[in-house]
Motif scaffolding. Sequence first.
Motif, short mmCIF file in Angstrom:
data_model
loop_
_atom_site.label_atom_id
_atom_site.label_comp_id
_atom_site.label_asym_id
_atom_site.label_seq_id
_atom_site.Cartn_x
_atom_site.Cartn_y
_atom_site.Cartn_z
N PHE A 75 1.64 83.95 5.44
CA PHE A 75 2.06 85.19 4.78
C PHE A 75 0.84 86.07 4.68
CE2 PHE A 75 0.86 82.19 1.48
CZ PHE A 75 0.03 82.94 0.66
N THR A 76 1.05 87.36 4.50
CA THR A 76 -0.06 88.30 4.38
C THR A 76 0.10 89.11 3.10
OG1 THR A 76 1.14 89.95 5.68
CG2 THR A 76 -0.37 88.52 6.88
N ALA A 77 -1.00 89.70 2.66
CA ALA A 77 -0.99 90.54 1.47
C ALA A 77 -1.60 91.90 1.83
CB ALA A 77 -1.79 89.89 0.36
N SER A 78 -1.14 92.93 1.16
CA SER A 78 -1.67 94.27 1.43
C SER A 78 -3.09 94.42 0.90
CB SER A 78 -0.76 95.34 0.83
OG SER A 78 -0.67 95.15 -0.58
N ASP A 79 -3.46 93.62 -0.09
CA ASP A 79 -4.81 93.65 -0.65
C ASP A 79 -5.76 92.93 0.31
OD1 ASP A 79 -7.07 93.63 -2.26
OD2 ASP A 79 -6.39 91.89 -3.40
N LEU A 80 -6.73 93.65 0.86
CA LEU A 80 -7.64 93.09 1.85
C LEU A 80 -8.43 91.91 1.31
CD1 LEU A 80 -8.80 93.37 4.71
CD2 LEU A 80 -10.52 94.94 3.77
N PHE A 81 -8.91 92.00 0.07
CA PHE A 81 -9.70 90.92 -0.52
C PHE A 81 -8.87 89.64 -0.61
CE2 PHE A 81 -11.29 88.50 -4.17
CZ PHE A 81 -12.60 88.29 -3.76
N THR A 82 -7.64 89.76 -1.10
CA THR A 82 -6.77 88.59 -1.22
C THR A 82 -6.46 87.99 0.14
OG1 THR A 82 -5.78 89.53 -3.21
CG2 THR A 82 -4.55 87.78 -2.11
N SER A 83 -6.30 88.83 1.15
CA SER A 83 -5.93 88.34 2.48
C SER A 83 -7.02 87.46 3.09
CB SER A 83 -5.61 89.51 3.41
OG SER A 83 -6.79 90.22 3.75
N TYR A 84 -8.28 87.66 2.67
CA TYR A 84 -9.36 86.82 3.19
C TYR A 84 -9.21 85.35 2.80
CZ TYR A 84 -12.03 90.98 4.58
OH TYR A 84 -12.44 92.14 5.18
N PHE A 85 -8.49 85.08 1.72
CA PHE A 85 -8.32 83.71 1.25
C PHE A 85 -7.13 83.00 1.91
CE2 PHE A 85 -10.73 85.81 -2.07
CZ PHE A 85 -11.74 84.88 -2.32
N ILE A 86 -6.37 83.73 2.70
CA ILE A 86 -5.22 83.15 3.40
C ILE A 86 -5.68 82.74 4.80
CG2 ILE A 86 -2.87 83.50 4.18
CD1 ILE A 86 -2.71 85.83 2.12
N PRO A 87 -5.70 81.44 5.10
CA PRO A 87 -6.23 81.01 6.40
C PRO A 87 -5.20 81.11 7.52
CG PRO A 87 -5.56 79.12 5.13
CD PRO A 87 -5.33 80.31 4.24
N ARG A 88 -5.72 81.09 8.73
CA ARG A 88 -4.88 80.98 9.92
C ARG A 88 -4.99 79.54 10.44
NH1 ARG A 88 -6.84 85.43 14.08
NH2 ARG A 88 -8.89 84.88 13.20
N PRO A 89 -3.85 78.87 10.67
CA PRO A 89 -3.90 77.54 11.29
C PRO A 89 -4.40 77.66 12.74
CG PRO A 89 -1.78 77.94 10.25
CD PRO A 89 -2.48 79.25 10.30
N HIS A 90 -5.07 76.62 13.21
CA HIS A 90 -5.53 76.63 14.60
C HIS A 90 -5.41 75.25 15.23
CE1 HIS A 90 -9.41 75.47 12.52
NE2 HIS A 90 -9.35 74.56 13.46
#
Length: 197
Positions: A75-90
């Motif tokens: 999921f993503t957030a409009s707040d850029l700072f918060t989005s940095y804490f959401i990882p991408r699986p690889h």
Amino acid sequence: MRVGTVLGLSLMLASVGATGVLGADDKGLAGNAPSAPSSFLSEFRFGLSAQDPWGTEGRDGSANLTGEILFAKPFTASDLFTSYFIPRPHVGGSLNVDGMTSFAYAGLSWTVDLTPSLFVEGSLGGAVHNGKGRSPNPLDQHQQLGCSPLFRESGSVGVRLSANWSLMATVEHLSNAGSCSENRGLTNIGARVGYSF
């Protein structure tokens, strides 16, 4: 899972994404609430790395072919700072061209923009390998990794060359963190090119 299978899957998925079947980026919708990503794939990376240049396997200059797929954030957030804490699986793999240790890995990656074109990234996860656990032969050049699976950590510094392409320098380390009798670890350094969908 064999490393060759992972690399083959990486190339297949990248070609599908590049034709636009799975295209688009993973930017969220406007608003404060998290939103679902707009695509399944986020980025495909490929490159070269030096195999453990300060260790047993790299003393004669061994090299790897590398490939990695990053999936969209859950999921993503409009707040850029918060989005940095959401990882991408690889998922990814490293194929050694000299018969030394190859491995496949999976985990989570966190990417932070320092400027519009410069970014840093950290990854955590695990890896399975075809290397040696413990060898009685003192002339064996394989690193004594102790067991499989291993923990894998990596760090990258990258620059965005365009909206889709990026270039990054990466260091990665594999280790069993002392969970086996042997824990020599494996550290690779290299460069990768990334294509964002």
